[in-house]
Enzyme design. Sequence first.
Site, PDB file in Angstrom:
ATOM      1  CB  THR A  75      -0.897  -0.011   1.269  1.00 14.45           C
ATOM      2  OG1 THR A  75      -1.498   1.257   1.430  1.00 14.45           O
ATOM      3  CG2 THR A  75      -0.098  -0.303   2.532  1.00 14.45           C
ATOM      4  CG  ASP A  76      -1.198   4.971  -0.827  1.00 18.34           C
ATOM      5  OD1 ASP A  76      -1.738   4.244   0.037  1.00 18.34           O
ATOM      6  OD2 ASP A  76      -1.813   5.905  -1.393  1.00 18.34           O
ATOM      7  CD  GLU A  77      -3.405   3.717   4.455  1.00 23.38           C
ATOM      8  OE1 GLU A  77      -3.219   3.605   5.671  1.00 23.38           O
ATOM      9  OE2 GLU A  77      -4.529   3.864   3.940  1.00 23.38           O
ATOM     10  CE1 TYR A 121      -3.548  -2.603   5.733  1.00 19.98           C
ATOM     11  CE2 TYR A 121      -3.292  -0.272   5.228  1.00 19.98           C
ATOM     12  CZ  TYR A 121      -3.412  -1.585   4.809  1.00 19.98           C
ATOM     13  OH  TYR A 121      -3.393  -1.879   3.458  1.00 19.98           O
ATOM     14  CE  LYS A 124      -0.214  -4.633   3.049  1.00 20.45           C
ATOM     15  NZ  LYS A 124      -0.633  -5.971   2.529  1.00 20.45           N
ATOM     16  CE1 TYR A 134     -14.878   8.093  10.481  1.00 19.63           C
ATOM     17  CE2 TYR A 134     -12.725   7.433   9.650  1.00 19.63           C
ATOM     18  CZ  TYR A 134     -13.970   7.103  10.163  1.00 19.63           C
ATOM     19  OH  TYR A 134     -14.278   5.773  10.356  1.00 19.63           O
ATOM     20  N   PRO A 164      -7.914   8.989  14.737  1.00 22.86           N
ATOM     21  CG  PRO A 164      -7.873   7.775  16.728  1.00 22.86           C
ATOM     22  CD  PRO A 164      -8.603   7.893  15.423  1.00 22.86           C
ATOM     23  N   GLY A 165      -4.551  10.108  14.373  1.00 26.96           N
ATOM     24  CA  GLY A 165      -3.353   9.962  13.524  1.00 26.96           C
ATOM     25  C   GLY A 165      -3.654   9.970  12.035  1.00 26.96           C
TER      26      GLY A 165
END
Length: 363
Positions: free
Chosen positions: A136-138, A162, A166, A219, A295-296
């Site tokens: 993932t790009d995250e 998460y 990853k 959000y 959060p975050g």
Amino acid sequence: MFNRILVTGGAGFIGSNFIRYILENYPEIDIVNLDLLTYAGSLENLKDLPSQDNYHFIQGDILDQELIQKILREREINGIVHFAAESHVDRSILGPDAFMQTNILGTFSLLESAKKVWLDEKKLGDDDVRFHHISTDEVYGTLAPDDPAFEENTPYAPNSPYAASKASSDHLVRSYTHTYGLPTTLTNCTNNYGPYQFPEKLIPLIILNALDGKDLPIYGDGQQIRDWLYVEDHCEAIWQVLQNGEMGESYCIGGNNQPANLEIIDTICEILDELKPNPEGKPYASQKTFVTDRPGHDRRYAMKIDKIKSELGWEPKHNLKDGLLKTLHWYLAQEDWIDAIHKEKDYQSWVDKNYSKRKETEK
Ligand code: NAD
Ligand code: DAU
């Protein structure tokens, strides 16, 4: 050609689309789908496959090394496409344990099994086998408004449990190539959307809540930016990298679509107003509700896709409007699928857990 493929997590959103894509376009490929069928995986996603001839489903856990080795040996697997994961950021915030188990230890278990069967027992080489890891790009963290987009050599800076799990799995994949010579490729992709996506994720959640007359939870200020890719384009990119990617390399994949969340929610509402107007004549946008932020929460993602474009000739075929239209048409025609998925294991309790404590905020 890698033609006897083990797909992990093929009963989930992207995995089931990938299996359908292969069976439609490459009917000569044999596929074994190994999936534990967690809350996110469903055989409903695999009904009406184009063909069952070269397709075999096994319910099992990627943590089970004995099972994986048996599959690799008996089915003479020469390609692994590893999707299986815990994939929802909000769940990783409220309960990270499963993410560490599946995403980190599960990937380790697959790598160990591939190493044992492919390298230790059979002495197979770089051109004989391939392990493709879906990431993932995250893992790259978050971007400020003027930062350049992520690319393959952007340093890892994961922000959620998460993303950290990853990132760990990506590092394990890299280490198995570097240390043992396991032939791997890796792709880091942006947000997918399209048919068969579980309704905990933003786009299907907004569609189904809108149609049910429920709040559309936004959000924070809704100005977070994601790069959205239609799932079929992702499947095509994975296929290209699996078959033609350079061993040991990673490739960034993205959709060249970077709206703010609020914009995407408004677009969905406008399309729904046209396709299926609310019976009381109210615009769906009137259901928008600002709630406490994640959060975050990463503020912005964007992806440079120059490498996959120049080396493998891949680029996305769908723009956001076309992709959303296809997606909305699909969800509007899927009463049975939606019913079945809504009844899935713990879906309602997840909705209560994630949303009941989020306060409505003023905007
Ligand atoms: P998903 O949550 O829809 O599906 C995950 C699948 O993995 C499910 O079928 C589940 O049953 C299975 N699974 C979970 N734990 C397992 C285990 N221990 N053993 C075997 N199977 C198990 O996920 P998705 O959205 O389809 O994502 C697939 C992959 O793509 C993930 O690795 C995710 O990190 C990555 N990814 C997703 C996106 C996205 O936007 N959805 C974007 C980039 C990368
Ligand atoms: O970027 C790739 C990632 O995209 C994948 O690795 C993940 O597996 C996938 O889940 C997705 O993560 P996101 O957190 O970006 O997706 P999600 O659909 O959960 O949220 C998209 C954006 O919408 C994010 O900024 C949070 C926001 N959001 C989400 C939900 C569920 C809301 O505003 N309201 C919501 O109710």
